[in-house]
Design a protein around this motif. Structure first.
Motif, PDB file in Angstrom:
ATOM      1  N   PHE A 119       0.768  -1.062   0.044  1.00  0.00           N
ATOM      2  CA  PHE A 119       0.470  -0.214   0.039  1.00  0.00           C
ATOM      3  C   PHE A 119       0.640   1.210   0.111  1.00  0.00           C
ATOM      4  O   PHE A 119       1.679   1.294   0.542  1.00  0.00           O
ATOM      5  CB  PHE A 119      -0.798   0.090   1.309  1.00  0.00           C
ATOM      6  CG  PHE A 119      -1.231  -0.821   1.319  1.00  0.00           C
ATOM      7  CD1 PHE A 119      -3.061  -0.948   0.676  1.00  0.00           C
ATOM      8  CD2 PHE A 119      -1.249  -2.077   1.525  1.00  0.00           C
ATOM      9  CE1 PHE A 119      -3.875  -2.094   1.462  1.00  0.00           C
ATOM     10  CE2 PHE A 119      -2.432  -2.849   2.329  1.00  0.00           C
ATOM     11  CZ  PHE A 119      -3.710  -3.101   1.949  1.00  0.00           C
ATOM     12  N   THR A 120       0.387   2.449  -0.324  1.00  0.00           N
ATOM     13  CA  THR A 120       1.284   3.321  -1.102  1.00  0.00           C
ATOM     14  C   THR A 120       0.774   4.278  -0.852  1.00  0.00           C
ATOM     15  O   THR A 120      -0.315   4.318  -1.155  1.00  0.00           O
ATOM     16  CB  THR A 120       2.426   3.013  -1.979  1.00  0.00           C
ATOM     17  OG1 THR A 120       1.402   3.399  -3.106  1.00  0.00           O
ATOM     18  CG2 THR A 120       3.286   2.523  -1.847  1.00  0.00           C
ATOM     19  N   ASN A 121       1.423   5.498  -0.778  1.00  0.00           N
ATOM     20  CA  ASN A 121       0.741   7.242  -0.698  1.00  0.00           C
ATOM     21  C   ASN A 121      -0.280   7.368  -1.784  1.00  0.00           C
ATOM     22  O   ASN A 121       0.204   7.309  -3.215  1.00  0.00           O
ATOM     23  CB  ASN A 121       1.128   8.284   0.053  1.00  0.00           C
ATOM     24  CG  ASN A 121       1.317   9.395   0.191  1.00  0.00           C
ATOM     25  OD1 ASN A 121      -0.266   9.494   1.257  1.00  0.00           O
ATOM     26  ND2 ASN A 121       1.404  10.274  -0.281  1.00  0.00           N
ATOM     27  N   VAL A 122      -1.087   8.209  -1.687  1.00  0.00           N
ATOM     28  CA  VAL A 122      -1.712   8.539  -2.271  1.00  0.00           C
ATOM     29  C   VAL A 122      -2.775  10.205  -2.369  1.00  0.00           C
ATOM     30  O   VAL A 122      -2.973  10.308  -1.088  1.00  0.00           O
ATOM     31  CB  VAL A 122      -2.880   7.486  -2.707  1.00  0.00           C
ATOM     32  CG1 VAL A 122      -3.854   8.684  -4.354  1.00  0.00           C
ATOM     33  CG2 VAL A 122      -3.147   6.403  -3.554  1.00  0.00           C
ATOM     34  N   GLN A 123      -2.210  11.596  -3.289  1.00  0.00           N
ATOM     35  CA  GLN A 123      -2.866  12.256  -2.803  1.00  0.00           C
ATOM     36  C   GLN A 123      -4.102  12.602  -3.928  1.00  0.00           C
ATOM     37  O   GLN A 123      -3.561  12.506  -4.715  1.00  0.00           O
ATOM     38  CB  GLN A 123      -1.485  13.970  -2.652  1.00  0.00           C
ATOM     39  CG  GLN A 123      -1.060  13.393  -1.900  1.00  0.00           C
ATOM     40  CD  GLN A 123      -0.414  14.302  -1.598  1.00  0.00           C
ATOM     41  OE1 GLN A 123       0.201  15.621  -2.854  1.00  0.00           O
ATOM     42  NE2 GLN A 123       0.227  14.843  -0.363  1.00  0.00           N
ATOM     43  N   ILE A 124      -5.235  12.870  -3.436  1.00  0.00           N
ATOM     44  CA  ILE A 124      -5.709  13.586  -4.226  1.00  0.00           C
ATOM     45  C   ILE A 124      -6.859  15.163  -4.592  1.00  0.00           C
ATOM     46  O   ILE A 124      -5.822  15.843  -3.252  1.00  0.00           O
ATOM     47  CB  ILE A 124      -7.542  13.253  -3.531  1.00  0.00           C
ATOM     48  CG1 ILE A 124      -7.689  11.567  -3.406  1.00  0.00           C
ATOM     49  CG2 ILE A 124      -8.397  12.758  -4.614  1.00  0.00           C
ATOM     50  CD1 ILE A 124      -7.500  10.727  -4.065  1.00  0.00           C
TER      51      ILE A 124
END
Ligand SMILES: CC(C)(COP(=O)(O)OP(=O)(O)OC[C@H]1O[C@@H](n2cnc3c(N)ncnc32)[C@H](O)[C@@H]1OP(=O)(O)O)[C@@H](O)C(=O)NCCC(=O)NCCS
Length: 176
Positions: free
Chosen positions: A65-70
């Motif tokens: 699982f890795t970071n996501v920015q919206i």
């Protein structure tokens, strides 16, 4: 000895590569296993969660699982599940489900708001992932039903919209 789910260690890049190589086979294996190793070294992937499933000391599955920015919703803490692999000998014995569920529980406890995945709806819907939300992929996809999200705060997906910006290594077009 029962199956154990544990965080990956820093020195396990080759173990993680091998799991995905075996899981994804000759065609997809090289690219997906390289992605899994690249994500280990990618600072833009932080916060990151990597879990390994182990049976009697043998690593048999892995999820990352890795970071996501919206874009436009920067206060939302997002994460993306990719990749997930279980070595073929262990398919159909709940290893994948244990990795995913353990990961989701940890992410929730760490304050993540939502998790994204690009995958088979028949597999991921069992964890609560669903398509038909307002978060867009970085590239246009011919199969939008595979782009799913899971919210930890009820109603969040009705309020959030924007393009998902993933870790650099996951943003290459060949992974979409
Ligand atoms: C997909 C994968 C991770 C599932 O792991 P697993 O440990 O075999 O899965 P589980 O034992 O937790 O679950 C088995 C269930 O998933 C289903 N399933 C397995 N692979 C599936 C797939 N690709 N699409 C849809 N359903 C799938 C099985 O039919 C079974 O369904 P049932 O519970 O209704 O009988 C594993 O098969 C794998 O590594 N596949 C190759 C790599 C891959 O495709 N990864 C997913 C990328 S999105």
């Amino acid at each position: 000895m029962p199956l154990a789910i544990r965080p990956a260690r820093q020195d396990e890049a080759e173990t993680i590569r091998e799991i995905h190589m075996k899981a994804f086979g000759e065609e997809e294996g090289p690219s997906v296993s390289q992605l899994s190793v690249d994500l280990l070294a990618d600072e833009t992937a932080e916060p990151r969660l990597i879990l390994v499933a182990e049976d009697a000391g043998e690593a048999v599955g892995c999820v990352i699982f890795t970071n996501v920015q919206i874009e436009g919703a920067e206060s939302v803490a997002g994460s993306i599940l990719a990749p997930l692999g279980v070595v073929p000998r262990w398919h159909g014995q709940g290893v994948g489900a244990a990795l995913v569920q353990h990961g989701l529980d940890l992410l929730k406890s760490r304050g993540v708001d939502l998790v994204l995945v690009l995958g088979d709806p028949r597999y991921y819907s069992r964890f609560g992932f669903r398509a038909g939300h307002g978060i867009a992929t970085p590239y246009d996809l011919p199969y939008p039903e595979a782009w799913m999200a899971l919210e930890f705060t009820p109603g969040l997906l009705d309020r959030v919209a924007g393009v998902a910006r993933c870790a650099t290594m996951l943003s290459a077009p060949e992974h979409w």
